[in-house]
Write a protein that holds these residues in place. Structure first.
Motif, PDB file in Angstrom:
ATOM      1  N   UNK A 266     -42.990  43.536 -34.005  1.00  0.00           N
ATOM      2  CA  UNK A 266     -42.265  43.514 -32.737  1.00  0.00           C
ATOM      3  C   UNK A 266     -41.804  44.896 -32.309  1.00  0.00           C
ATOM      4  N   UNK A 267     -41.693  45.820 -33.257  1.00  0.00           N
ATOM      5  CA  UNK A 267     -41.222  47.164 -32.929  1.00  0.00           C
ATOM      6  C   UNK A 267     -42.337  48.044 -32.375  1.00  0.00           C
ATOM      7  N   UNK A 268     -43.529  47.967 -32.965  1.00  0.00           N
ATOM      8  CA  UNK A 268     -44.613  48.875 -32.606  1.00  0.00           C
ATOM      9  C   UNK A 268     -45.721  48.222 -31.788  1.00  0.00           C
ATOM     10  N   UNK A 269     -45.700  46.909 -31.616  1.00  0.00           N
ATOM     11  CA  UNK A 269     -46.764  46.232 -30.894  1.00  0.00           C
ATOM     12  C   UNK A 269     -47.833  45.709 -31.839  1.00  0.00           C
ATOM     13  N   UNK A 270     -48.884  45.129 -31.261  1.00  0.00           N
ATOM     14  CA  UNK A 270     -49.892  44.432 -32.062  1.00  0.00           C
ATOM     15  C   UNK A 270     -51.301  44.815 -31.631  1.00  0.00           C
ATOM     16  N   UNK A 271     -52.152  45.088 -32.634  1.00  0.00           N
ATOM     17  CA  UNK A 271     -53.572  45.330 -32.395  1.00  0.00           C
ATOM     18  C   UNK A 271     -54.363  44.055 -32.706  1.00  0.00           C
ATOM     19  N   UNK A 272     -55.414  43.854 -31.943  1.00  0.00           N
ATOM     20  CA  UNK A 272     -56.297  42.696 -32.147  1.00  0.00           C
ATOM     21  C   UNK A 272     -57.739  43.179 -32.187  1.00  0.00           C
ATOM     22  N   UNK A 273     -58.520  42.607 -33.102  1.00  0.00           N
ATOM     23  CA  UNK A 273     -59.954  42.892 -33.135  1.00  0.00           C
ATOM     24  C   UNK A 273     -60.685  41.589 -33.452  1.00  0.00           C
ATOM     25  N   UNK A 274     -61.730  41.315 -32.687  1.00  0.00           N
ATOM     26  CA  UNK A 274     -62.484  40.079 -32.867  1.00  0.00           C
ATOM     27  C   UNK A 274     -62.838  39.473 -31.531  1.00  0.00           C
ATOM     28  N   UNK A 275     -63.076  38.174 -31.521  1.00  0.00           N
ATOM     29  CA  UNK A 275     -63.484  37.451 -30.303  1.00  0.00           C
ATOM     30  C   UNK A 275     -62.335  36.561 -29.845  1.00  0.00           C
TER      31      UNK A 275
END
Length: 576
Positions: A266-275
């Motif tokens: 929640x502090x730094x954000x979120x990365x997503x990889x995939x479909x």
């Protein structure tokens, strides 16, 4: 026994110890159910009782030469942990002194009781581990409190395992209102035949598995979503979403739409990889009420995994696309998302004219990814809850080609050679839209939308505009056969009112427009797809919703052609 003799009063009650306190802690933390707690505690107390009874039988009477004061005789003894221990017996003897033999015996008994309790705790815990399959150092598996619509969540040590999904089925009757076929239209009006189908709605069925945990301060999740339909699948350009095949011995198709991982906090954000679902257009379809019903059928005589809902009649389908994206933390209601996505081909959805010449250019070459981004703002004013979002899309399309039919009366210059040749018969070839050179365009699009909720009422408004974006699907008919981009735009408005906690009505209207490119004259090409939808939803249980719906869909060409149809649907959708 009379004074001057000796008497032993053995106590059956087992007092609290370290193991029972451990059970209390596990129960309070939710690691044990009430039934497991009672069973383990009863098993432990039985061991303690048996150990105490066995030790008491070995006690010897102390000679009645001295006596203890009543207070000393009844004073509780303490274990090394400081806990009270009921004496296994009491003795009345003459005199005013304390018998050293008796004190020694009591101390030995207290030590024996403590040792027996520890041994009982260990054996009971090992037995409990074996009985519920926790040997080998594994952790307890327990289920979180069920929340309707949030799926089933199990905790296995530090890992949360969530299973959620939905299943739906509808009977849909579609009646064409007539007209002439429109190239790229979504209405079935020109088919000329009524059709009945048992089918999925805009959603197929779905089973979503999510594994999540926190490691080194990073929240991690892995998601896999399988989306099977109930109708027979048919091979085609859209794979499991191609129109179905209502022929015996067919099988349903599985659309494995979601396969992705996320990492962040929640502090730094979120990365997503995939479909996963695309960023552009994602809110438009998730807020569409026809997501839980049918809407425009697309094809009803041979239904595929899904209907169209409001796809192509209010918004362009966001699609499920391989991506690497970043979502920022929420700051004062604002949140941003940016990502690079798998580039998609320009696609000729409208087909070809009577002479076999394609209405739209296609492309299959991509040296750069698609780029999408979005900003959302959530806020409340009194009883009003609101969300506003805006997003964009851009992608460069290279090496555009177009399908052309040539006859033996036409000379065709080879694009990789200076020597002309003549066709002996009619043939269809893909040629560059600008002979002798590669030609590309940059597709661009933007959208804005809002969702407002006030008490039992809800409103959704949405608008998009694109250049080279096309209509219905991403880059469907986005570029004309002359290589120039077509402009497109669309919108939908939707009202929902909850009359009770179980019953609500929805009405919506939407339009998607596709404009001709400069220098183009294709009167059969679709100009507008539009629909009106009215639906009633009844929530029978936390899982089960009953749905009844009516939809009217119209497609207009740039020329005089027009077609329309009406459909009525009834069914149910179960969400868990």
């Amino acid at each position: 026994m009379a004074s001057g003799g000796a008497s032993l009063a053995y106590v059956d009650e087992a007092w609290a110890d370290d193991y029972s306190e451990l059970l209390d802690i596990l129960k309070a933390k939710g690691s044990l159910t009430q039934g497991e707690y009672r069973g383990l505690l009863a098993h432990h107390l039985q061991h303690v009782h048996e150990a105490a009874t066995s030790a008491a039988r070995t006690q010897q009477y102390v000679p009645a030469a001295r006596h203890m004061s009543t207070t000393a005789a009844h004073a509780p003894m303490r274990t090394a942990m400081g806990q009270a221990v009921q004496p296994p017996g009491q003795i009345e003897i003459g005199g005013n002194g304390m018998d050293p033999d008796y004190v020694l015996a009591q101390a030995q008994q207290a030590a024996a009781n403590a040792q027996a309790s520890a041994a009982s705790a260990e054996s009971t815990w090992l037995a409990a581990q074996h009985s519920i399959g926790l040997g080998g150092g594994m952790s307890l598996v327990r289920m979180e409190k069920y929340v309707p619509g949030k799926g089933l969540t199990f905790k296995a040590g530090p890992i949360d395992i969530n299973l959620s999904g939905f299943i739906n089925g509808f009977y849909t009757y579609n009646s064409p209102a007539g007209g002439m076929p429109v190239a790229g239209g979504v209405s079935t009006g020109a088919s000329g035949f009524d059709s009945s189908a048992l089918r999925n709605g805009l959603l197929p069925a779905g089973l979503i598995l999510k594994l999540s945990t926190t490691q080194n301060g990073i929240d991690l999740a892995a998601v896999m979503g399988m989306y099977p339909g109930i109708n027979n699948a048919k091979n085609g350009a859209f794979n499991a979403n191609t129109g179905g095949s209502p022929v015996g011995l067919g099988t349903a198709g599985i659309d494995f739409r979601q396969v992705y991982v996320t990492a962040g906090n929640k502090k730094w954000g979120t990365f997503k990889i995939g479909r996963d679902l695309g960023i552009f257009g994602g809110d438009a379809i998730l807020d569409d009420a026809t997501l839980l019903s049918v809407g425009s059928t697309g094809s009803n005589s041979a239904p595929g995994n899904t209907s169209l809902g409001r796809i192509g009649v209010g918004y362009v389908y966001a699609d499920w696309i391989p991506q690497i994206s970043y979502q920022s933390p929420t700051i004062k209601g604002f949140q941003g998302t940016i990502g690079i996505l798998q580039p998609l081909d320009e696609f000729d959805f409208s087909g070809a004219d009577a002479n076999g010449n394609a209405y739209s250019a296609v492309s299959t070459q991509h040296s750069s990814p698609m780029l999408q981004g979005k900003v959302t703002y959530d806020f409340k004013i009194g009883g009003l809850s609101a969300r506003i979002w805006a997003s964009f899309l851009t992608q460069h399309q290279q090496d555009l080609t177009v399908s052309r039919t040539m006859t033996n009366s036409v000379a065709l210059q080879r694009w990789n050679s200076s020597a002309p040749y003549y066709l002996n018969s009619a043939t269809t070839s893909a040629v560059p839209v600008v002979p002798g050179e590669k030609h590309g365009v940059t597709a661009e699009a933007g959208e804005i939308g809002t969702k407002l909720t006030y008490g039992p009422a809800q409103f959704v408004g949405y608008y998009y505009r694109g250049s080279g974006l096309g209509t219905t699907g991403l880059f469907f008919d986005g570029v004309a056969s002359n290589g120039r981009k077509r402009a497109s735009e669309g919108y939908y408005v939707q009202m929902m009112y909850n009359f009770t906690k179980k019953f609500k009505l929805v009405g919506s209207y939407g339009v998607s427009n596709l404009y001709q490119a400069s220098g183009e004259n294709d009167p059969d090409l679709v100009r507008r797809n539009e629909s009106e939808v009215g639906a009633a939803y009844y929530k029978m249980t936390d899982w089960l919703n009953l749905v009844a719906e009516y939809a009217h869909t119209t497609s207009d060409a740039h020329g005089p052609y027009k077609e329309s149809d009406n459909s009525a649907s009834g069914g149910m959708i179960l969400l868990f």
